[in-house]
Scaffold this motif. Structure first.
Motif, PDB file in Angstrom:
ATOM      1  N   SER A 176       0.824  -1.208   0.000  1.00 21.96           N
ATOM      2  CA  SER A 176       0.000   0.000   0.000  1.00 21.96           C
ATOM      3  C   SER A 176       0.856   1.254   0.000  1.00 21.96           C
ATOM      4  CB  SER A 176      -0.927   0.004   1.221  1.00 21.96           C
ATOM      5  OG  SER A 176      -0.177   0.002   2.428  1.00 21.96           O
ATOM      6  N   GLU A 177       2.103   1.148   0.478  1.00 24.47           N
ATOM      7  CA  GLU A 177       3.009   2.291   0.510  1.00 24.47           C
ATOM      8  C   GLU A 177       3.421   2.750  -0.884  1.00 24.47           C
ATOM      9  OE1 GLU A 177       4.504   4.174   3.185  1.00 24.47           O
ATOM     10  OE2 GLU A 177       2.683   3.372   4.072  1.00 24.47           O
ATOM     11  N   GLN A 178       3.125   1.930  -1.906  1.00 25.46           N
ATOM     12  CA  GLN A 178       3.466   2.298  -3.280  1.00 25.46           C
ATOM     13  C   GLN A 178       2.299   2.922  -4.023  1.00 25.46           C
ATOM     14  OE1 GLN A 178       5.499  -1.882  -3.556  1.00 25.46           O
ATOM     15  NE2 GLN A 178       5.978  -0.835  -5.476  1.00 25.46           N
ATOM     16  N   LEU A 179       1.164   3.119  -3.345  1.00 29.15           N
ATOM     17  CA  LEU A 179      -0.043   3.594  -4.013  1.00 29.15           C
ATOM     18  C   LEU A 179      -0.645   4.769  -3.265  1.00 29.15           C
ATOM     19  CD1 LEU A 179      -1.630   0.096  -4.718  1.00 29.15           C
ATOM     20  CD2 LEU A 179      -0.507   1.589  -6.393  1.00 29.15           C
ATOM     21  N   GLY A 180      -1.098   5.770  -4.024  1.00 30.25           N
ATOM     22  CA  GLY A 180      -1.719   6.928  -3.412  1.00 30.25           C
ATOM     23  C   GLY A 180      -2.754   7.547  -4.325  1.00 30.25           C
ATOM     24  N   MET A 181      -3.520   8.469  -3.771  1.00 26.24           N
ATOM     25  CA  MET A 181      -4.569   9.145  -4.535  1.00 26.24           C
ATOM     26  C   MET A 181      -4.667  10.594  -4.086  1.00 26.24           C
ATOM     27  SD  MET A 181      -8.515   7.939  -5.083  1.00 26.24           S
ATOM     28  CE  MET A 181      -9.498   8.620  -6.432  1.00 26.24           C
ATOM     29  N   ALA A 182      -4.900  11.482  -5.049  1.00 22.59           N
ATOM     30  CA  ALA A 182      -5.162  12.890  -4.759  1.00 22.59           C
ATOM     31  C   ALA A 182      -6.654  13.144  -4.929  1.00 22.59           C
ATOM     32  CB  ALA A 182      -4.359  13.793  -5.680  1.00 22.59           C
ATOM     33  N   LEU A 183      -7.260  13.816  -3.957  1.00 26.95           N
ATOM     34  CA  LEU A 183      -8.715  13.924  -3.937  1.00 26.95           C
ATOM     35  C   LEU A 183      -9.153  15.196  -3.226  1.00 26.95           C
ATOM     36  CD1 LEU A 183     -11.194  12.022  -4.657  1.00 26.95           C
ATOM     37  CD2 LEU A 183     -11.101  11.299  -2.276  1.00 26.95           C
ATOM     38  N   PRO A 184     -10.031  16.012  -3.846  1.00 22.13           N
ATOM     39  CA  PRO A 184     -10.605  17.145  -3.114  1.00 22.13           C
ATOM     40  C   PRO A 184     -11.575  16.650  -2.041  1.00 22.13           C
ATOM     41  CG  PRO A 184     -11.522  17.027  -5.329  1.00 22.13           C
ATOM     42  CD  PRO A 184     -10.455  15.988  -5.260  1.00 22.13           C
ATOM     43  N   ILE A 185     -11.509  17.282  -0.873  1.00 19.29           N
ATOM     44  CA  ILE A 185     -12.306  16.858   0.286  1.00 19.29           C
ATOM     45  C   ILE A 185     -12.840  18.100   0.988  1.00 19.29           C
ATOM     46  CG2 ILE A 185     -12.231  15.697   2.540  1.00 19.29           C
ATOM     47  CD1 ILE A 185      -9.971  13.948   1.447  1.00 19.29           C
ATOM     48  N   TYR A 186     -14.095  17.996   1.466  1.00 15.05           N
ATOM     49  CA  TYR A 186     -14.634  19.085   2.293  1.00 15.05           C
ATOM     50  C   TYR A 186     -15.428  18.504   3.453  1.00 15.05           C
ATOM     51  CZ  TYR A 186     -16.474  23.554   3.751  1.00 15.05           C
ATOM     52  OH  TYR A 186     -16.750  24.678   4.489  1.00 15.05           O
ATOM     53  N   LEU A 195      -2.807   9.476   0.999  1.00 16.80           N
ATOM     54  CA  LEU A 195      -3.900  10.311   0.506  1.00 16.80           C
ATOM     55  C   LEU A 195      -3.443  11.754   0.481  1.00 16.80           C
ATOM     56  CD1 LEU A 195      -6.951  10.498  -0.339  1.00 16.80           C
ATOM     57  CD2 LEU A 195      -7.363  11.221   2.026  1.00 16.80           C
ATOM     58  N   CYS A 196      -3.442  12.338  -0.705  1.00 11.70           N
ATOM     59  CA  CYS A 196      -3.136  13.761  -0.869  1.00 11.70           C
ATOM     60  C   CYS A 196      -4.467  14.502  -0.926  1.00 11.70           C
ATOM     61  CB  CYS A 196      -2.316  13.996  -2.129  1.00 11.70           C
ATOM     62  SG  CYS A 196      -0.664  13.291  -2.045  1.00 11.70           S
ATOM     63  N   ALA A 197      -4.845  15.088   0.188  1.00 10.76           N
ATOM     64  CA  ALA A 197      -6.147  15.737   0.320  1.00 10.76           C
ATOM     65  C   ALA A 197      -6.062  17.179  -0.175  1.00 10.76           C
ATOM     66  CB  ALA A 197      -6.598  15.701   1.773  1.00 10.76           C
ATOM     67  N   ILE A 198      -6.881  17.492  -1.167  1.00 10.45           N
ATOM     68  CA  ILE A 198      -6.966  18.860  -1.685  1.00 10.45           C
ATOM     69  C   ILE A 198      -8.024  19.571  -0.850  1.00 10.45           C
ATOM     70  CG2 ILE A 198      -7.391  20.301  -3.715  1.00 10.45           C
ATOM     71  CD1 ILE A 198      -6.676  17.828  -5.421  1.00 10.45           C
ATOM     72  N   MET A 199      -7.592  20.316   0.143  1.00  5.07           N
ATOM     73  CA  MET A 199      -8.498  20.909   1.121  1.00  5.07           C
ATOM     74  C   MET A 199      -8.972  22.303   0.728  1.00  5.07           C
ATOM     75  SD  MET A 199      -8.381  18.279   3.034  1.00  5.07           S
ATOM     76  CE  MET A 199      -9.368  18.733   4.444  1.00  5.07           C
ATOM     77  N   GLN A 200      -8.286  22.909  -0.236  1.00  6.30           N
ATOM     78  CA  GLN A 200      -8.737  24.165  -0.826  1.00  6.30           C
ATOM     79  C   GLN A 200      -8.871  23.920  -2.318  1.00  6.30           C
ATOM     80  OE1 GLN A 200      -7.539  26.415  -3.201  1.00  6.30           O
ATOM     81  NE2 GLN A 200      -9.167  27.905  -2.802  1.00  6.30           N
ATOM     82  N   PHE A 201     -10.008  24.281  -2.878  1.00  3.13           N
ATOM     83  CA  PHE A 201     -10.241  24.050  -4.307  1.00  3.13           C
ATOM     84  C   PHE A 201     -10.985  25.236  -4.889  1.00  3.13           C
ATOM     85  CE2 PHE A 201     -12.888  21.519  -1.431  1.00  3.13           C
ATOM     86  CZ  PHE A 201     -14.125  22.112  -1.580  1.00  3.13           C
ATOM     87  N   GLY A 202     -10.558  25.636  -6.090  1.00  6.01           N
ATOM     88  CA  GLY A 202     -11.245  26.723  -6.787  1.00  6.01           C
ATOM     89  C   GLY A 202     -11.288  27.999  -5.982  1.00  6.01           C
ATOM     90  N   SER A 203     -12.499  28.448  -5.713  1.00  7.33           N
ATOM     91  CA  SER A 203     -12.726  29.728  -5.042  1.00  7.33           C
ATOM     92  C   SER A 203     -12.997  29.583  -3.553  1.00  7.33           C
ATOM     93  CB  SER A 203     -13.910  30.436  -5.711  1.00  7.33           C
ATOM     94  OG  SER A 203     -15.036  29.550  -5.775  1.00  7.33           O
ATOM     95  N   LEU A 204     -12.739  28.417  -2.954  1.00  5.71           N
ATOM     96  CA  LEU A 204     -13.034  28.213  -1.532  1.00  5.71           C
ATOM     97  C   LEU A 204     -12.290  29.231  -0.670  1.00  5.71           C
ATOM     98  CD1 LEU A 204     -14.616  26.149   0.305  1.00  5.71           C
ATOM     99  CD2 LEU A 204     -12.395  25.075   0.711  1.00  5.71           C
TER     100      LEU A 204
END
Length: 387
Positions: free
Chosen positions: A246-256, A348-357
């Motif tokens: 699992s250490e070789q796998l990741g995902m980037a995802l916007p989250i709120y 998990l690379c969490a995109i915590m700010q997106f667009g105009s937030l």
């Protein structure tokens, strides 16, 4: 699972009515839309948000590279990483990543990354990408040579980090009489390498090779597509004769995250819809110029790009597809647990700010996620099993 705060640093003040005159917020959007006074405020605000993520206990903070775009204001991500290298005290700093084929001198990246690795005492992650089509239009680099330039630049950088110099390097695209890196990396033999990608099969096969075993980070795919790509990595590893972790796998995802599902959806809706429908908007020609990728990879990438870059997305649609996580801490925990189980990811690379937030909502989002979501996933290990 480890958590990283990934910031795109968009031009949050973008006039969203630009679509009445222009097809994209990248490449063709006149820079008259950019106000340097606002840009000054945004850059410093965004650095504050990444520093807050570090204080809250995220395992790292991430920046990346884009050119001529309101979607991301970091044409030189090492500037942002350098600014963070003294203020981020606990977590790692990751550049996701530098677009190697665009470079006339890849040794500059070897040097930049080695400097950051030394300043942080080894708290640095090196990201390499090929870059999307917009970057080739913006820099005038022939996309037909993208893959071979990427591989050659990568090989040069790794040799510069790991071999005693000076030595000569003779390649098809890069040639040096002297390769003699000062400074050498702090981490030995070199920093960890991550490979973000939208789904190129060649990239996955290459990253999973036992000589590398690089982290594959999926970006902007729906959950079903992402699941298939993670399985592709695991299958490639099996074919090479080892089992991917699992250490070789990741995902980037916007989250709120907000106090309740209703509040989270109401607050996030205008900003996540602006993110997908305005900031990310571009034509297929901008994303995938002729010669950029193989036919087999093109099929996967077109599915992803069609869903991500040109559709009229609603919050409800991207939430259902698993391209966005939104809700109360309990809801986000439940959905993230499902993602972790299905995908078998360790990052998990969490995109915590997106667009105009706005900043206030971004700050609360970071705090709720760090305090009420992240602790539930510490030290958990899952193998991943797609139905």
């Amino acid at each position: 699972m480890k958590f990283y705060s990934f910031h795109l640093m968009p031009y949050g003040a973008l006039d969203l009515d630009y679509v009445e005159k222009h097809v994209s917020a990248s490449l063709v959007l006149p820079n008259s839309y950019y106000d340097p006074q606002i840009g000054h405020q945004l850059y410093n605000r965004y650095l504050d948000e990444l520093e807050l993520a570090d204080e809250l206990g995220f395992d790292g903070v991430c920046v990346n590279e884009h050119h001529q775009s309101a979607y991301g204001l970091m044409p030189t991500p090492a500037v942002m990483a350098g600014a963070l290298s003294r203020s981020v005290k606990r977590g790692k700093i990751c550049i996701l990543g530098r677009a190697l084929p665009l470079l006339s001198n890849p040794l500059t990246v070897a040097e930049e990354y080695a400097m950051l690795d030394n300043i942080t005492g080894g708290r640095f992650i090196a990201g390499f990408v090929r870059g999307i089509g917009v970057e080739y239009h913006a820099t005038g680099v022939n996309p037909t040579y993208s893959l071979e330039r990427f591989h050659e630049a990568h090989d040069l950088i790794i040799r510069a980090w790991t071999e005693e110099g000076p030595f000569p390097f003779e390649g098809k695209h890069y040639s040096y009489q002297y390769v003699n890196l000062w400074p050498r990396p702090f981490q030995q033999p070199h920093p960890d390498v991550w490979i973000p990608s939208g789904g190129s099969l060649e990239t996955i096969r290459w990253a999973s090779d036992p000589k590398r075993k690089y982290v594959y980070l999926n970006v902007y795919s729906n959950i079903d597509v992402a699941c298939g790509l993670m399985d592709t990595y695991r299958n490639c590893a099996e074919a090479y004769g080892y089992t991917a972790s699992s250490e070789q796998l990741g995902m980037a995802l916007p989250i709120y995250v907000a106090e309740t599902d209703a509040i989270a959806r109401r607050e996030a809706k205008p900003h996540i819809e602006a993110f997908f429908n305005r900031f990310l908007r571009m034509t297929n020609e901008m994303l995938l110029p002729p010669g950029y990728t193989s036919v087999s990879s093109l099929k996967t990438l077109l599915i992803t790009s069609r869903e991500t870059l040109m559709a009229n997305h609603s919050l409800e649609a991207v939430d259902k597809l698993g391209m966005f996580l939104v809700g109360s801490p309990e809801t986000v925990r439940e959905r993230l647990a499902e993602f972790e189980q299905r995908l078998g990811i360790g990052h998990l690379c969490a995109i915590m700010q997106f667009g105009s937030l706005p900043h206030a909502q971004t700050k609360r989002n970071l705090e709720l996620f760090a305090q009420e979501v992240m602790p539930h996933f510490r030290a958990k290990v899952t193998a991943g099993s797609c139905p």
